[in-house]
Write a protein that holds these residues in place. Sequence first.
Motif, PDB file in Angstrom:
ATOM      1  N   GLU A   1      34.092  38.020  53.846  1.00 58.82           N
ATOM      2  CA  GLU A   1      34.651  39.371  53.831  1.00 58.82           C
ATOM      3  C   GLU A   1      36.180  39.306  53.865  1.00 58.82           C
ATOM      4  O   GLU A   1      36.871  40.103  53.220  1.00 58.82           O
ATOM      5  N   ARG A   2      36.697  38.358  54.613  1.00 54.67           N
ATOM      6  CA  ARG A   2      38.145  38.144  54.673  1.00 54.67           C
ATOM      7  C   ARG A   2      38.692  37.834  53.277  1.00 54.67           C
ATOM      8  O   ARG A   2      39.726  38.374  52.859  1.00 54.67           O
ATOM      9  N   ALA A   3      37.993  36.970  52.539  1.00 55.36           N
ATOM     10  CA  ALA A   3      38.422  36.597  51.185  1.00 55.36           C
ATOM     11  C   ALA A   3      38.378  37.801  50.250  1.00 55.36           C
ATOM     12  O   ALA A   3      39.288  38.005  49.431  1.00 55.36           O
ATOM     13  N   ARG A   4      37.324  38.601  50.362  1.00 57.17           N
ATOM     14  CA  ARG A   4      37.203  39.788  49.498  1.00 57.17           C
ATOM     15  C   ARG A   4      38.335  40.773  49.769  1.00 57.17           C
ATOM     16  O   ARG A   4      38.930  41.326  48.836  1.00 57.17           O
ATOM     17  N   LYS A   5      38.644  40.975  51.043  1.00 58.84           N
ATOM     18  CA  LYS A   5      39.703  41.915  51.400  1.00 58.84           C
ATOM     19  C   LYS A   5      41.073  41.430  50.929  1.00 58.84           C
ATOM     20  O   LYS A   5      41.915  42.224  50.499  1.00 58.84           O
ATOM     21  N   LEU A   6      41.308  40.120  51.012  1.00 59.12           N
ATOM     22  CA  LEU A   6      42.594  39.595  50.561  1.00 59.12           C
ATOM     23  C   LEU A   6      42.742  39.759  49.048  1.00 59.12           C
ATOM     24  O   LEU A   6      43.803  40.184  48.565  1.00 59.12           O
ATOM     25  N   LEU A   7      41.685  39.441  48.291  1.00 56.31           N
ATOM     26  CA  LEU A   7      41.777  39.632  46.841  1.00 56.31           C
ATOM     27  C   LEU A   7      41.951  41.111  46.511  1.00 56.31           C
ATOM     28  O   LEU A   7      42.698  41.466  45.599  1.00 56.31           O
ATOM     29  N   GLN A   8      41.293  41.991  47.268  1.00 56.20           N
ATOM     30  CA  GLN A   8      41.461  43.424  47.039  1.00 56.20           C
ATOM     31  C   GLN A   8      42.906  43.847  47.268  1.00 56.20           C
ATOM     32  O   GLN A   8      43.463  44.643  46.496  1.00 56.20           O
ATOM     33  N   TRP A   9      43.543  43.285  48.298  1.00 51.54           N
ATOM     34  CA  TRP A   9      44.954  43.612  48.543  1.00 51.54           C
ATOM     35  C   TRP A   9      45.830  43.103  47.408  1.00 51.54           C
ATOM     36  O   TRP A   9      46.748  43.791  46.957  1.00 51.54           O
ATOM     37  N   ILE A  10      45.553  41.893  46.931  1.00 47.31           N
ATOM     38  CA  ILE A  10      46.339  41.340  45.823  1.00 47.31           C
ATOM     39  C   ILE A  10      46.182  42.189  44.568  1.00 47.31           C
ATOM     40  O   ILE A  10      47.149  42.440  43.846  1.00 47.31           O
ATOM     41  N   MET A  11      44.960  42.687  44.314  1.00 48.73           N
ATOM     42  CA  MET A  11      44.656  43.414  43.079  1.00 48.73           C
ATOM     43  C   MET A  11      44.872  44.916  43.194  1.00 48.73           C
ATOM     44  O   MET A  11      44.865  45.603  42.176  1.00 48.73           O
ATOM     45  N   ARG A  12      44.987  45.463  44.394  1.00 48.89           N
ATOM     46  CA  ARG A  12      44.940  46.906  44.566  1.00 48.89           C
ATOM     47  C   ARG A  12      45.946  47.613  43.666  1.00 48.89           C
ATOM     48  O   ARG A  12      47.028  47.070  43.424  1.00 48.89           O
ATOM     49  N   PRO A  13      45.592  48.756  43.139  1.00 42.99           N
ATOM     50  CA  PRO A  13      44.441  49.590  43.482  1.00 42.99           C
ATOM     51  C   PRO A  13      43.216  49.366  42.606  1.00 42.99           C
ATOM     52  O   PRO A  13      42.306  50.176  42.608  1.00 42.99           O
ATOM     53  N   VAL A  14      43.173  48.277  41.825  1.00 45.36           N
ATOM     54  CA  VAL A  14      41.992  48.000  41.002  1.00 45.36           C
ATOM     55  C   VAL A  14      40.839  47.617  41.928  1.00 45.36           C
ATOM     56  O   VAL A  14      40.921  46.611  42.633  1.00 45.36           O
ATOM     57  N   PRO A  15      39.749  48.368  41.972  1.00 46.52           N
ATOM     58  CA  PRO A  15      38.631  48.016  42.854  1.00 46.52           C
ATOM     59  C   PRO A  15      38.013  46.682  42.449  1.00 46.52           C
ATOM     60  O   PRO A  15      37.794  46.427  41.265  1.00 46.52           O
ATOM     61  N   ILE A  16      37.747  45.836  43.437  1.00 43.63           N
ATOM     62  CA  ILE A  16      37.233  44.500  43.160  1.00 43.63           C
ATOM     63  C   ILE A  16      35.894  44.546  42.423  1.00 43.63           C
ATOM     64  O   ILE A  16      35.644  43.773  41.493  1.00 43.63           O
ATOM     65  N   LYS A  17      35.027  45.469  42.829  1.00 49.73           N
ATOM     66  CA  LYS A  17      33.718  45.571  42.172  1.00 49.73           C
ATOM     67  C   LYS A  17      33.892  45.883  40.690  1.00 49.73           C
ATOM     68  O   LYS A  17      33.251  45.262  39.829  1.00 49.73           O
ATOM     69  N   ASP A  18      34.771  46.829  40.373  1.00 49.76           N
ATOM     70  CA  ASP A  18      35.033  47.169  38.970  1.00 49.76           C
ATOM     71  C   ASP A  18      35.685  45.996  38.238  1.00 49.76           C
ATOM     72  O   ASP A  18      35.392  45.740  37.068  1.00 49.76           O
ATOM     73  N   PHE A  19      36.593  45.298  38.934  1.00 47.91           N
ATOM     74  CA  PHE A  19      37.290  44.174  38.312  1.00 47.91           C
ATOM     75  C   PHE A  19      36.306  43.103  37.855  1.00 47.91           C
ATOM     76  O   PHE A  19      36.362  42.637  36.704  1.00 47.91           O
ATOM     77  N   PHE A  20      35.384  42.710  38.721  1.00 50.65           N
ATOM     78  CA  PHE A  20      34.444  41.649  38.345  1.00 50.65           C
ATOM     79  C   PHE A  20      33.408  42.127  37.336  1.00 50.65           C
ATOM     80  O   PHE A  20      32.897  41.333  36.543  1.00 50.65           O
ATOM     81  N   ARG A  21      33.119  43.408  37.327  1.00 55.82           N
ATOM     82  CA  ARG A  21      32.140  43.927  36.369  1.00 55.82           C
ATOM     83  C   ARG A  21      32.762  44.146  34.987  1.00 55.82           C
ATOM     84  O   ARG A  21      32.143  43.842  33.965  1.00 55.82           O
TER      85      ARG A  21
END
Length: 554
Positions: free
Chosen positions: A113-133
């Motif tokens: 979860e820590r890794a997911r949150k960090l990537l989300q901060w790096i990518m924000r505001p692009v949602p991680i779920k949308d990014f990988f899909r």
Amino acid sequence: MVMTSEQLGEMERKHMSAFSLYQGLRPKGPPPAEKPSIQVEVKKKRKVSAAPAVSVKALKAKRKKFRQKLLKAAQREEFLPPVTDAKEVQKCVIGESLEAVLTELAKVNNSRERARKLLQWIMRPVPIKDFFRETWEKKPVFVQRSNPDYYKGLFSTAEFDRILREEDVQYGVNLDVTSYVNGKRETYNPPGRALPFTVWDFYDSGCSVRMLNPQAFSSTVWNVLSILQEQFGSMAGANVYLTPPGTQGFAPHYDDIEAFVVQLEGKKHWRVYSPRSEDEVLPVLSSPNFDQSDIGKPILDVVLEAGDLLYFPRGFIHQGDCLPEAHSLHITISSYQKNSWGDLLHKVIPAALEIAMEEDVEFRRGLPLDYLTYMGVQNSDKEDARRVRFLARIENLMNKLPTYAPVDAAVDQKAREFLHDCLPPVLTPDELATSARGAPARWEDGKVKDVGTYMTTQTEIRILRAGCARLGSDRDAVHLYYTTDNSRVYHKEELKSFEIQTEHTDAVEFLIHSYPNFVTVGGLPCDSAQDKIALAELLFEKGIIRTAEPPQIA
């Protein structure tokens, strides 16, 4: 090439530019290939005899059609527009600065979860779920923030200078000096250590400077990458690029990694191009340098300013050049090198064939006595019923092969490679206080103090990080592979492992699957309380587990 004492003396007397000196000293011939962010040994491809004509035509047509669909999809998908919606930004906020983000992440209980949150901060505001899909492995994305301090603290030119002064940075190993002028890429790497005087002289002469493994020298970069590697399930690497105003350091090319370009200082003009053909969609290897005439028109032409982000998949050609009014410092975070289905099948198929030949007599039957007279390239245009039967037999055997495929064992091989690639974890304050690295044992007043850390059946324990340890079989034995003793330098150490007793394998598996929950030592599925405590103490000493509370001292 090594400089003579006379040449060094002449350089010192005249303050000759390092750039000028090494232009004269560098060997003739093509420059060395650019190093990918993640360095791996590349095996030479084995030559494979041409397949029979009937099979080749059908397979080529099928493969070409499929690749064309992939290429069209890549070309049809345009990059996402810059995202600047303040409301969307607020939804993803976990901190206003990198320091605040890392402080908050240290409190997150689950390292995945820590890794997911960090990537989300790096990518924000692009949602991680949308990014990988929608974007991952498919198309570039550009995030424009108008916030030059967004990534502040990750790396800086001041940090670059400190590393040159204090660390043993070697040309060609840790640092490259390059230029790209009039369509020609050059590399200027003297032998030995990269000292500030020479490096900054190169830079002042218009050369770009690339640090290949900043995580070995920067604790912050190490921390960020060690967290992100659990998001990708693949090594996260990084290069830092410092480019003078009005210059370009590298020729157009594509890489074999997924790239996240994080702009730290100044600004840089980027052009990104679609793969040129279906064969270059998600390539296995990085490309050579291209001429401008080779690559067509860019699908993305933007200027990254400090705080902006650019992502592009492997196979997308790219080039960056500095505008006349500003230098550029960016870090490229990379992952997913050699992490494809094909890379897994490289391990599965040879093993499946070996098992099939042991267990199935059909794979051991001899080839037809006369097969050389109608098979092979010289016979590929023949219309012969024997060829049809031969190919049908091959197809039948290939269809049976999955029955013998040791997929889990092949995945375990990939996992061991990943664990060897991994950076060791940067421990949070809680992890440090409750693991062997923070144990209170010390030397004081001429004596050893607080030695004898011990477990009881009531001690609560858990694996240090979700991805830091994995069970795997090695012939007749079971080993536990772990990352906590890895080096910050890529593959400087061998992969760490030790044999697990048969009666302890269930307990280790139980611990791994229980993460992120703590379990009591007494709850481990071992035969006796003594075995449970012995296993817990072994794992604690290796730094693989932590306790819920600071350890008790005997």
